[in-house]
Design a protein around this motif. Structure first.
Motif, short mmCIF file in Angstrom:
data_model
loop_
_atom_site.label_atom_id
_atom_site.label_comp_id
_atom_site.label_asym_id
_atom_site.label_seq_id
_atom_site.Cartn_x
_atom_site.Cartn_y
_atom_site.Cartn_z
N CYS A 57 10.23 -2.84 1.41
CA CYS A 57 9.14 -2.30 0.58
C CYS A 57 9.19 -0.78 0.60
O CYS A 57 8.66 -0.13 1.50
N THR A 58 9.83 -0.24 -0.39
CA THR A 58 9.89 1.20 -0.57
C THR A 58 9.37 1.52 -1.96
O THR A 58 9.25 0.63 -2.81
N VAL A 59 9.09 2.76 -2.20
CA VAL A 59 8.60 3.18 -3.51
C VAL A 59 9.63 2.84 -4.59
O VAL A 59 9.27 2.44 -5.70
N ASN A 60 10.91 2.93 -4.26
CA ASN A 60 11.97 2.62 -5.23
C ASN A 60 12.16 1.12 -5.46
O ASN A 60 12.76 0.73 -6.46
N ALA A 61 11.70 0.28 -4.54
CA ALA A 61 11.91 -1.16 -4.67
C ALA A 61 10.89 -1.82 -5.59
O ALA A 61 11.12 -2.91 -6.09
N VAL A 62 9.76 -1.17 -5.81
CA VAL A 62 8.71 -1.77 -6.63
C VAL A 62 8.79 -1.29 -8.08
O VAL A 62 9.45 -0.29 -8.38
N GLY A 63 8.14 -2.04 -8.96
CA GLY A 63 8.13 -1.70 -10.37
C GLY A 63 8.64 -2.86 -11.20
O GLY A 63 8.93 -3.94 -10.69
N CYS A 64 8.76 -2.64 -12.49
CA CYS A 64 9.25 -3.67 -13.43
C CYS A 64 10.58 -3.22 -14.02
O CYS A 64 10.73 -2.06 -14.41
N LYS A 65 11.52 -4.16 -14.08
CA LYS A 65 12.84 -3.88 -14.65
C LYS A 65 13.29 -5.06 -15.50
O LYS A 65 12.97 -6.22 -15.19
N ASP A 66 14.01 -4.76 -16.55
CA ASP A 66 14.59 -5.81 -17.38
C ASP A 66 15.70 -6.50 -16.60
O ASP A 66 16.38 -5.88 -15.77
N THR A 67 15.87 -7.80 -16.87
CA THR A 67 16.95 -8.56 -16.24
C THR A 67 18.07 -8.74 -17.25
O THR A 67 17.96 -8.33 -18.41
N SER A 68 19.14 -9.40 -16.84
CA SER A 68 20.26 -9.65 -17.74
C SER A 68 19.92 -10.71 -18.79
O SER A 68 20.59 -10.83 -19.80
N THR A 69 18.85 -11.47 -18.55
CA THR A 69 18.39 -12.47 -19.51
C THR A 69 17.49 -11.79 -20.54
O THR A 69 16.58 -11.05 -20.17
N LYS A 70 17.74 -12.05 -21.80
CA LYS A 70 16.98 -11.41 -22.88
C LYS A 70 15.49 -11.75 -22.78
O LYS A 70 15.12 -12.90 -22.57
N HIS A 71 14.64 -10.73 -22.91
CA HIS A 71 13.18 -10.83 -22.90
C HIS A 71 12.60 -11.30 -21.55
O HIS A 71 11.47 -11.77 -21.51
N VAL A 72 13.38 -11.18 -20.49
CA VAL A 72 12.87 -11.54 -19.15
C VAL A 72 12.83 -10.27 -18.31
O VAL A 72 13.79 -9.53 -18.22
N GLN A 73 11.67 -10.04 -17.71
CA GLN A 73 11.43 -8.87 -16.88
C GLN A 73 11.07 -9.32 -15.47
O GLN A 73 10.42 -10.34 -15.27
N ARG A 74 11.50 -8.54 -14.48
CA ARG A 74 11.16 -8.82 -13.09
C ARG A 74 10.28 -7.68 -12.59
O ARG A 74 10.65 -6.51 -12.66
N CYS A 75 9.09 -8.05 -12.10
CA CYS A 75 8.16 -7.07 -11.52
C CYS A 75 8.02 -7.34 -10.03
O CYS A 75 7.87 -8.49 -9.62
N VAL A 76 8.09 -6.28 -9.24
CA VAL A 76 8.00 -6.39 -7.78
C VAL A 76 6.88 -5.49 -7.28
O VAL A 76 6.73 -4.36 -7.73
N SER A 77 6.07 -6.03 -6.35
CA SER A 77 5.04 -5.22 -5.70
C SER A 77 5.05 -5.48 -4.20
O SER A 77 5.49 -6.54 -3.75
N CYS A 78 4.57 -4.51 -3.45
CA CYS A 78 4.40 -4.64 -2.01
C CYS A 78 3.01 -4.11 -1.67
O CYS A 78 2.50 -3.19 -2.31
N CYS A 79 2.42 -4.70 -0.65
CA CYS A 79 1.09 -4.25 -0.21
C CYS A 79 0.96 -4.44 1.28
O CYS A 79 1.70 -5.22 1.89
N SER A 120 3.82 -2.58 -15.20
CA SER A 120 4.05 -1.40 -14.36
C SER A 120 2.78 -0.91 -13.66
O SER A 120 2.85 -0.20 -12.67
N THR A 121 1.62 -1.30 -14.16
CA THR A 121 0.36 -0.92 -13.52
C THR A 121 0.12 -1.71 -12.24
O THR A 121 -0.45 -1.19 -11.28
N THR A 122 0.55 -2.96 -12.21
CA THR A 122 0.30 -3.81 -11.04
C THR A 122 1.53 -3.94 -10.13
O THR A 122 1.41 -4.45 -9.03
N ALA A 123 2.69 -3.51 -10.60
CA ALA A 123 3.91 -3.57 -9.79
C ALA A 123 4.02 -2.27 -8.99
O ALA A 123 4.79 -1.37 -9.33
N VAL A 124 3.22 -2.18 -7.94
CA VAL A 124 3.11 -0.95 -7.16
C VAL A 124 3.27 -1.22 -5.68
O VAL A 124 3.26 -2.37 -5.23
N PHE A 125 3.37 -0.16 -4.92
CA PHE A 125 3.42 -0.23 -3.46
C PHE A 125 2.11 0.33 -2.96
O PHE A 125 1.86 1.53 -3.01
#
Length: 178
Positions: A104-126, A139-144
């Protein structure tokens, strides 16, 4: 005793002083607002619980089937990964777990597109027991989010500010009354 002060000041001085002392001993809450039923006997100091699941189709399914146990020693954060359809916003896959600080680092969280079309992966840590109730979905909820600071900067607490403001107001009122 304050015999030279007007009667009006004497009547409200005690409640004001009580309020100042009360507020100076309080601190901001550090636990999440959601309260869950769990065993209060922790296996070690600062032990936390996180919602944990693997490859569930929705956040609800993950939380309903989450394994209810304390995280291993050394884990400080709860990690959530959420794959979702960008067009419809529907969940595709949810994973949650206990996480080490390295995961869980600041760089590990957030939303990024995947290789699959129209699929996004969002990661958060708390940080905190069962703080990962919700899955990140943008991107508002994918935070550390942390309870303790990540650096050693000095902390200023709200009660100290309230105490200073209250004492300043009290001094001003007493000056005006004399």
């Amino acid at each position: 005793m304050l015999p030279s002060w007007p009667l009006g000041i004497k009547q409200w001085l005690s409640p004001v002083l009580f309020y100042v002392v009360l507020m100076s001993t309080c601190s901001a809450p550090t636990e999440p607002t959601l309260i869950f039923s769990y065993d209060d006997s922790t296996p070690f100091p600062n032990a936390i619980k996180c919602f944990t699941c693997t490859d569930k189709k929705s956040n609800r399914e993950c939380n309903e089937r989450a394994y209810d146990a304390f995280c291993p020693k050394g884990t400080k954060y709860c990690y959530s990964s959420h794959y979702l359809n960008q067009k419809s916003g529907e969940s595709i896959l949810v994973n949650k777990k206990c996480a080490l600080q390295e995961e869980c680092t600041v760089n590990a969280v957030g939303c990024k597109d995947t290789s699959t079309k129209h699929v996004q992966r969002c990661v958060s840590c708390c940080e905190g027991t069962q703080c990962n109730f919700w899955s990140p979905h943008n991107s508002t909820t994918a935070v550390f989010s942390t309870v303790t600071p990540l650096n050693s900067a000095p902390q200023h607490t709200i009660p100290n500010v309230i105490l200073i403001v209250t004492l300043t107001l009290l001094t001003t009122l007493l000056t005006l009354a004399t």
